[in-house]
Design a protein around this motif. Structure first.
Motif, PDB file in Angstrom:
ATOM      1  N   SER A   1       0.858  -1.187   0.000  1.00 50.20           N
ATOM      2  CA  SER A   1       0.000   0.000   0.000  1.00 50.20           C
ATOM      3  C   SER A   1       0.891   1.233   0.000  1.00 50.20           C
ATOM      4  O   SER A   1       2.057   1.152   0.390  1.00 50.20           O
ATOM      5  CB  SER A   1      -0.875   0.046   1.259  1.00 50.20           C
TER       6      SER A   1
ATOM      7  N   GLU B   1      -3.244  11.111  -2.116  1.00 44.52           N
ATOM      8  CA  GLU B   1      -3.713   9.862  -2.720  1.00 44.52           C
ATOM      9  C   GLU B   1      -3.216   8.706  -1.861  1.00 44.52           C
ATOM     10  O   GLU B   1      -2.111   8.774  -1.325  1.00 44.52           O
ATOM     11  CB  GLU B   1      -3.142   9.727  -4.137  1.00 44.52           C
TER      12      GLU B   1
ATOM     13  N   GLY C   1      -3.857   4.150  -0.699  1.00 46.13           N
ATOM     14  CA  GLY C   1      -4.630   2.917  -0.738  1.00 46.13           C
ATOM     15  C   GLY C   1      -3.757   1.736  -1.099  1.00 46.13           C
ATOM     16  O   GLY C   1      -2.527   1.844  -1.115  1.00 46.13           O
ATOM     17  N   ARG C   2      -4.398   0.595  -1.397  1.00 46.90           N
ATOM     18  CA  ARG C   2      -3.637  -0.578  -1.826  1.00 46.90           C
ATOM     19  C   ARG C   2      -3.093  -0.326  -3.221  1.00 46.90           C
ATOM     20  O   ARG C   2      -3.792   0.214  -4.084  1.00 46.90           O
ATOM     21  CB  ARG C   2      -4.516  -1.833  -1.811  1.00 46.90           C
TER      22      ARG C   2
ATOM     23  N   ARG D   1      -2.512  -2.168  -5.783  1.00 53.78           N
ATOM     24  CA  ARG D   1      -3.200  -2.734  -6.956  1.00 53.78           C
ATOM     25  C   ARG D   1      -4.472  -1.944  -7.284  1.00 53.78           C
ATOM     26  O   ARG D   1      -4.866  -1.882  -8.433  1.00 53.78           O
ATOM     27  CB  ARG D   1      -3.476  -4.224  -6.765  1.00 53.78           C
ATOM     28  N   ASP D   2      -5.082  -1.318  -6.255  1.00 52.52           N
ATOM     29  CA  ASP D   2      -6.259  -0.476  -6.523  1.00 52.52           C
ATOM     30  C   ASP D   2      -5.830   0.876  -7.101  1.00 52.52           C
ATOM     31  O   ASP D   2      -6.433   1.380  -8.043  1.00 52.52           O
ATOM     32  CB  ASP D   2      -7.061  -0.237  -5.240  1.00 52.52           C
ATOM     33  N   ILE D   3      -4.773   1.438  -6.501  1.00 55.93           N
ATOM     34  CA  ILE D   3      -4.290   2.753  -6.947  1.00 55.93           C
ATOM     35  C   ILE D   3      -3.930   2.716  -8.427  1.00 55.93           C
ATOM     36  O   ILE D   3      -4.248   3.608  -9.189  1.00 55.93           O
ATOM     37  CB  ILE D   3      -3.041   3.159  -6.128  1.00 55.93           C
TER      38      ILE D   3
ATOM     39  N   LEU E   1      -5.012   1.036 -10.797  1.00 56.86           N
ATOM     40  CA  LEU E   1      -6.116   0.946 -11.754  1.00 56.86           C
ATOM     41  C   LEU E   1      -7.064   2.147 -11.665  1.00 56.86           C
ATOM     42  O   LEU E   1      -8.147   2.129 -12.211  1.00 56.86           O
ATOM     43  CB  LEU E   1      -6.871  -0.363 -11.547  1.00 56.86           C
ATOM     44  N   ARG E   2      -6.598   3.184 -10.942  1.00 51.10           N
ATOM     45  CA  ARG E   2      -7.423   4.389 -10.799  1.00 51.10           C
ATOM     46  C   ARG E   2      -7.006   5.386 -11.883  1.00 51.10           C
ATOM     47  O   ARG E   2      -5.846   5.822 -11.895  1.00 51.10           O
ATOM     48  CB  ARG E   2      -7.110   4.989  -9.425  1.00 51.10           C
TER      49      ARG E   2
ATOM     50  N   SER F   1      -4.258   8.430 -11.580  1.00 48.60           N
ATOM     51  CA  SER F   1      -3.493   8.252 -10.344  1.00 48.60           C
ATOM     52  C   SER F   1      -2.097   8.876 -10.440  1.00 48.60           C
ATOM     53  O   SER F   1      -1.320   8.588 -11.347  1.00 48.60           O
ATOM     54  CB  SER F   1      -3.352   6.761 -10.048  1.00 48.60           C
TER      55      SER F   1
ATOM     56  N   THR G   1      -2.749  -4.902 -15.391  1.00 51.93           N
ATOM     57  CA  THR G   1      -2.210  -5.755 -14.338  1.00 51.93           C
ATOM     58  C   THR G   1      -2.023  -7.163 -14.902  1.00 51.93           C
ATOM     59  O   THR G   1      -2.214  -7.399 -16.080  1.00 51.93           O
ATOM     60  CB  THR G   1      -3.173  -5.816 -13.141  1.00 51.93           C
TER      61      THR G   1
ATOM     62  N   THR H   1       2.765  -5.610 -13.637  1.00 45.16           N
ATOM     63  CA  THR H   1       1.912  -4.440 -13.797  1.00 45.16           C
ATOM     64  C   THR H   1       2.632  -3.439 -14.687  1.00 45.16           C
ATOM     65  O   THR H   1       3.861  -3.424 -14.711  1.00 45.16           O
ATOM     66  CB  THR H   1       1.667  -3.799 -12.408  1.00 45.16           C
TER      67      THR H   1
END
Ligand SMILES: Nc1ncnc2c1ncn2[C@@H]1O[C@H](COP(=O)(O)OP(=O)(O)OP(=O)(O)O)[C@@H](O)[C@H]1O
Length: 322
Positions: free
Chosen positions: A206, A217, A219-220, A222-224, A226-227, A230, A256, A291
């Motif tokens: 994270s 900004e 978060g995890r 892998r989530d970041i 895909l935002r 970002s 990813t 990624t």
């Protein structure tokens, strides 16, 4: 495991922390990144109680650090290990002597100390250096002593203040490898601050980006990643300024592991009947997953909406950048 809530800390006119909230889950390796002066050191010093905020709270492993002072705070800090950029070892003490300090501070007797020192030096790969002095060690070995000292009392949390910034890239990779191993084997939760995106790439699960005392900004990873838009993804995978050429459309793709092996560009070219240009690519393993980001150019006259839809259908995040 670590929760910071609405922290504010001002030095005169400067708000080093300007309403900072942060949540680090148990077992996470959380990286706080940001340029010099962003407030990273103030944040980590507030989390281990070295600094008290003007307002806001910090909880570490169920203890409200911001309510404590004096002996209570010192006792709580034995449950939080910390490592530093310049190692902070005592030059007149041997490796064993430096580790012993942490154990003496919690009142452990000599026999137990000696057993624990052997155990922890073994864990960090320094069993054969116990009688050496810091001046006789390499930078990487000094940081291993720092890690041994920080973990001697079995804390559940390790804070790292630019711990690899004084080390060369190869030694940095070894120390980060050791931290990852300790995270895995001991279930250690790690919060690190760094100005190096490479550190985040190598071990973090994270991350949060600080600018001017604020977390902009987080978060995890892998989530970041895909935002769309970002800032962290852009810094992890820099593709530079998008080139501008009339009629051409430039797309940035983030993908990813799900899609890393797929013939994405070939499929796009085939399905849409386009001559797709490759302008740049950056691909790495992050949190164990392949990624990356890729920049493509579509020729003038291309049906951009159809191309974007086709890529999105393949699970790719697409941004039209020029
Ligand atoms: N003790 C202090 N007295 C006055 N100002 C301070 C103090 N500590 C930090 N600051 C100011 O607060 C802001 C944040 O500093 P901080 O050291 O937390 O940033 P940082 O992101 O860790 O930067 P660096 O990587 O350069 O250490 C800066 O503007 C700094 O000048």
């Amino acid at each position: 495991m670590i929760t910071a809530s609405h922290l504010i800390k001002a030095y005169g006119e400067t708000r080093a922390l300007d309403d900072v909230s942060l949540d680090v889950a148990e077992g996470d390796i959380f990286g706080v990144v940001g340029t010099s002066g962003a407030g990273k050191s103030t944040l980590i010093r507030t989390i281990n109680g070295l600094e008290s905020p003007d307002s806001g709270t910090v909880d570490v492993a169920g203890t409200r650090i911001t309510n404590l002072s004096g002996d209570e705070l010192r006792a709580a800090r034995h449950g939080i290990g910390m490592i530093f950029q310049h190692f902070n070892l005592l030059s007149r003490r041997t490796v064993a002597g430096n580790v012993s300090l942490a154990l003496e501070a919690v009142g452990m007797n000599k026999a137990r100390r000696n057993t624990r020192i052997r155990e922890i030096l073994d864990l960090v790969g320094l069993a054969d250096r116990a009688d050496h002095y810091p001046a006789q060690l390499s930078g990487g070995q000094k940081q291993r002593v720092g890690i041994a000292r920080a973990l001697a009392t079995n804390p559940r949390v390790l804070l790292s203040d630019e711990a690899t910034s004084a080390l060369d890239p190869e030694t940095t990779a070894q120390i980060l490898g050791l931290l990852k191993q300790l995270n895995r084997e001991l279930g250690l939760t790690i919060l690190l601050i760094t100005h190096e995106m490479d550190v985040v790439k190598q071990i973090c699960t994270s991350a949060a980006l600080m600018q001017h005392g604020r977390i902009v900004e987080g978060g995890r990873l892998r989530d970041i990643l895909l935002r769309p838009g970002s800032l962290i993804a852009r810094q992890l995978f820099p593709l530079g300024e998008a080139p501008r050429s009339p009629g051409t459309t430039v797309l940035d793709l983030t993908f990813t592991e799900l899609t890393a092996q797929d013939p994405v560009i070939a499929r796009l070219a085939r399905e849409q009947g386009l001559d797709v240009g490759l302008l740049g690519a950056a691909i790495e393993t992050i949190d164990g997953e392949q990624t990356g980001r890729t920049r493509l150019a579509l020729p003038s006259g291309a049906n951009v909406d159809a191309a974007v839809a086709s890529l999105q259908h393949q699970g790719i995040v697409v941004e039209v950048v020029a």
